[in-house]
Scaffold this motif. Sequence first.
Motif, PDB file in Angstrom:
ATOM      1  N   SER A  13     126.128 -32.685  83.650  1.00  0.00           N
ATOM      2  CA  SER A  13     124.575 -33.281  83.578  1.00  0.00           C
ATOM      3  C   SER A  13     123.602 -32.509  83.834  1.00  0.00           C
ATOM      4  CB  SER A  13     124.786 -34.392  84.873  1.00  0.00           C
ATOM      5  OG  SER A  13     124.874 -33.917  86.038  1.00  0.00           O
ATOM      6  N   ARG A  14     123.593 -31.365  84.618  1.00  0.00           N
ATOM      7  CA  ARG A  14     122.593 -30.585  84.934  1.00  0.00           C
ATOM      8  C   ARG A  14     122.101 -29.911  83.654  1.00  0.00           C
ATOM      9  NH1 ARG A  14     125.119 -30.282  89.950  1.00  0.00           N
ATOM     10  NH2 ARG A  14     126.211 -28.306  89.535  1.00  0.00           N
ATOM     11  N   LEU A  15     123.332 -29.492  82.826  1.00  0.00           N
ATOM     12  CA  LEU A  15     123.285 -28.723  81.469  1.00  0.00           C
ATOM     13  C   LEU A  15     122.578 -29.645  80.735  1.00  0.00           C
ATOM     14  CD1 LEU A  15     123.559 -26.209  79.654  1.00  0.00           C
ATOM     15  CD2 LEU A  15     125.787 -27.079  79.190  1.00  0.00           C
ATOM     16  N   ALA A  16     122.700 -30.806  80.621  1.00  0.00           N
ATOM     17  CA  ALA A  16     122.166 -31.497  79.762  1.00  0.00           C
ATOM     18  C   ALA A  16     120.711 -31.995  80.170  1.00  0.00           C
ATOM     19  CB  ALA A  16     123.013 -32.885  79.673  1.00  0.00           C
ATOM     20  N   ALA A  17     120.294 -31.938  81.321  1.00  0.00           N
ATOM     21  CA  ALA A  17     119.076 -31.887  81.763  1.00  0.00           C
ATOM     22  C   ALA A  17     118.067 -30.811  81.412  1.00  0.00           C
ATOM     23  CB  ALA A  17     118.892 -32.087  83.357  1.00  0.00           C
ATOM     24  N   MET A  18     118.758 -29.495  81.648  1.00  0.00           N
ATOM     25  CA  MET A  18     118.065 -28.425  81.212  1.00  0.00           C
ATOM     26  C   MET A  18     118.006 -28.285  79.787  1.00  0.00           C
ATOM     27  SD  MET A  18     119.551 -25.207  83.509  1.00  0.00           S
ATOM     28  CE  MET A  18     121.384 -25.626  83.443  1.00  0.00           C
ATOM     29  N   LEU A  19     118.764 -28.831  78.849  1.00  0.00           N
ATOM     30  CA  LEU A  19     118.681 -28.863  77.467  1.00  0.00           C
ATOM     31  C   LEU A  19     117.418 -29.673  76.982  1.00  0.00           C
ATOM     32  CD1 LEU A  19     122.376 -28.880  75.991  1.00  0.00           C
ATOM     33  CD2 LEU A  19     120.903 -26.808  76.123  1.00  0.00           C
ATOM     34  N   VAL A  50     124.185 -40.519  71.907  1.00  0.00           N
ATOM     35  CA  VAL A  50     125.115 -39.586  71.029  1.00  0.00           C
ATOM     36  C   VAL A  50     126.342 -39.600  72.136  1.00  0.00           C
ATOM     37  CG1 VAL A  50     125.632 -37.407  70.381  1.00  0.00           C
ATOM     38  CG2 VAL A  50     123.489 -38.214  70.064  1.00  0.00           C
ATOM     39  N   CYS A  51     126.458 -39.489  73.315  1.00  0.00           N
ATOM     40  CA  CYS A  51     127.806 -39.393  74.111  1.00  0.00           C
ATOM     41  C   CYS A  51     128.321 -40.712  74.476  1.00  0.00           C
ATOM     42  CB  CYS A  51     127.307 -38.526  75.128  1.00  0.00           C
ATOM     43  SG  CYS A  51     126.963 -36.618  74.881  1.00  0.00           S
ATOM     44  N   ARG A  52     127.430 -41.791  74.035  1.00  0.00           N
ATOM     45  CA  ARG A  52     127.653 -43.090  74.375  1.00  0.00           C
ATOM     46  C   ARG A  52     128.244 -43.498  76.109  1.00  0.00           C
ATOM     47  NH1 ARG A  52     132.151 -42.672  69.707  1.00  0.00           N
ATOM     48  NH2 ARG A  52     130.857 -42.441  67.944  1.00  0.00           N
ATOM     49  N   ILE A  53     126.960 -42.898  76.744  1.00  0.00           N
ATOM     50  CA  ILE A  53     127.118 -42.935  78.317  1.00  0.00           C
ATOM     51  C   ILE A  53     125.759 -43.854  78.406  1.00  0.00           C
ATOM     52  CG2 ILE A  53     128.738 -41.265  78.645  1.00  0.00           C
ATOM     53  CD1 ILE A  53     126.388 -39.442  79.035  1.00  0.00           C
ATOM     54  N   SER A  54     125.581 -44.105  79.640  1.00  0.00           N
ATOM     55  CA  SER A  54     124.575 -44.801  80.230  1.00  0.00           C
ATOM     56  C   SER A  54     123.654 -43.772  81.333  1.00  0.00           C
ATOM     57  CB  SER A  54     124.579 -46.255  81.079  1.00  0.00           C
ATOM     58  OG  SER A  54     125.712 -45.968  82.110  1.00  0.00           O
ATOM     59  N   SER A  55     124.184 -42.751  81.697  1.00  0.00           N
ATOM     60  CA  SER A  55     123.856 -41.866  82.439  1.00  0.00           C
ATOM     61  C   SER A  55     124.500 -40.426  82.267  1.00  0.00           C
ATOM     62  CB  SER A  55     124.026 -42.079  84.162  1.00  0.00           C
ATOM     63  OG  SER A  55     123.746 -41.334  85.009  1.00  0.00           O
ATOM     64  N   ARG A  56     123.717 -39.176  82.211  1.00  0.00           N
ATOM     65  CA  ARG A  56     124.057 -38.016  81.977  1.00  0.00           C
ATOM     66  C   ARG A  56     125.131 -37.542  83.208  1.00  0.00           C
ATOM     67  NH1 ARG A  56     118.048 -35.505  81.286  1.00  0.00           N
ATOM     68  NH2 ARG A  56     118.162 -36.447  83.366  1.00  0.00           N
ATOM     69  N   ALA A  57     125.101 -38.170  84.403  1.00  0.00           N
ATOM     70  CA  ALA A  57     126.100 -38.040  85.265  1.00  0.00           C
ATOM     71  C   ALA A  57     127.492 -38.185  84.769  1.00  0.00           C
ATOM     72  CB  ALA A  57     126.078 -38.768  86.547  1.00  0.00           C
ATOM     73  N   GLU A  58     127.588 -39.386  83.836  1.00  0.00           N
ATOM     74  CA  GLU A  58     128.889 -39.589  83.477  1.00  0.00           C
ATOM     75  C   GLU A  58     129.472 -38.270  82.461  1.00  0.00           C
ATOM     76  OE1 GLU A  58     129.205 -43.557  81.360  1.00  0.00           O
ATOM     77  OE2 GLU A  58     127.193 -43.773  82.230  1.00  0.00           O
ATOM     78  N   ALA A  65     133.148 -38.416  76.825  1.00  0.00           N
ATOM     79  CA  ALA A  65     131.628 -38.147  76.631  1.00  0.00           C
ATOM     80  C   ALA A  65     131.418 -36.591  76.696  1.00  0.00           C
ATOM     81  CB  ALA A  65     130.934 -38.680  77.786  1.00  0.00           C
ATOM     82  N   GLU A  66     132.311 -35.910  77.780  1.00  0.00           N
ATOM     83  CA  GLU A  66     132.405 -34.499  77.731  1.00  0.00           C
ATOM     84  C   GLU A  66     132.597 -33.675  76.311  1.00  0.00           C
ATOM     85  OE1 GLU A  66     134.752 -30.862  79.652  1.00  0.00           O
ATOM     86  OE2 GLU A  66     135.050 -32.854  80.331  1.00  0.00           O
ATOM     87  N   VAL A  67     133.535 -34.307  75.729  1.00  0.00           N
ATOM     88  CA  VAL A  67     133.767 -33.751  74.211  1.00  0.00           C
ATOM     89  C   VAL A  67     132.574 -34.185  73.295  1.00  0.00           C
ATOM     90  CG1 VAL A  67     135.195 -33.902  72.113  1.00  0.00           C
ATOM     91  CG2 VAL A  67     136.384 -33.962  74.628  1.00  0.00           C
TER      92      VAL A  67
END
Length: 87
Positions: A13-19, A50-58, A65-67
């Motif tokens: 989730s931190r990487l997603a925020a940085m991206l 795209v990852c089909r989630i409601s929060s990046r924490a997921e 979602a990770e895949v």
Amino acid sequence: MTTSQLCKGGPLSRLAAMLGANPAFPQFVLSTFGEDAKTPDDCATVIRYVCRISSRAELDHNKHAEVLFHEKIRKPFIEFYERQSNA
């Protein structure tokens, strides 16, 4: 409580925020998904969709979602970024 309320964000989730905060990421989103993401919040919305989630924490707790994150966001962005850097 929803899954997103129970999950705490971790490394993905931190990487997603940085991206999403990377200045090149909105152009990647536009060229890859056809979405005009102008802000980090817009980018986060695209990642969640795209990852089909409601929060990046997921991303740190949902294997599917990770895949999706790695295959549809992280790896393609690295390739996009390298192409832009070498252009």
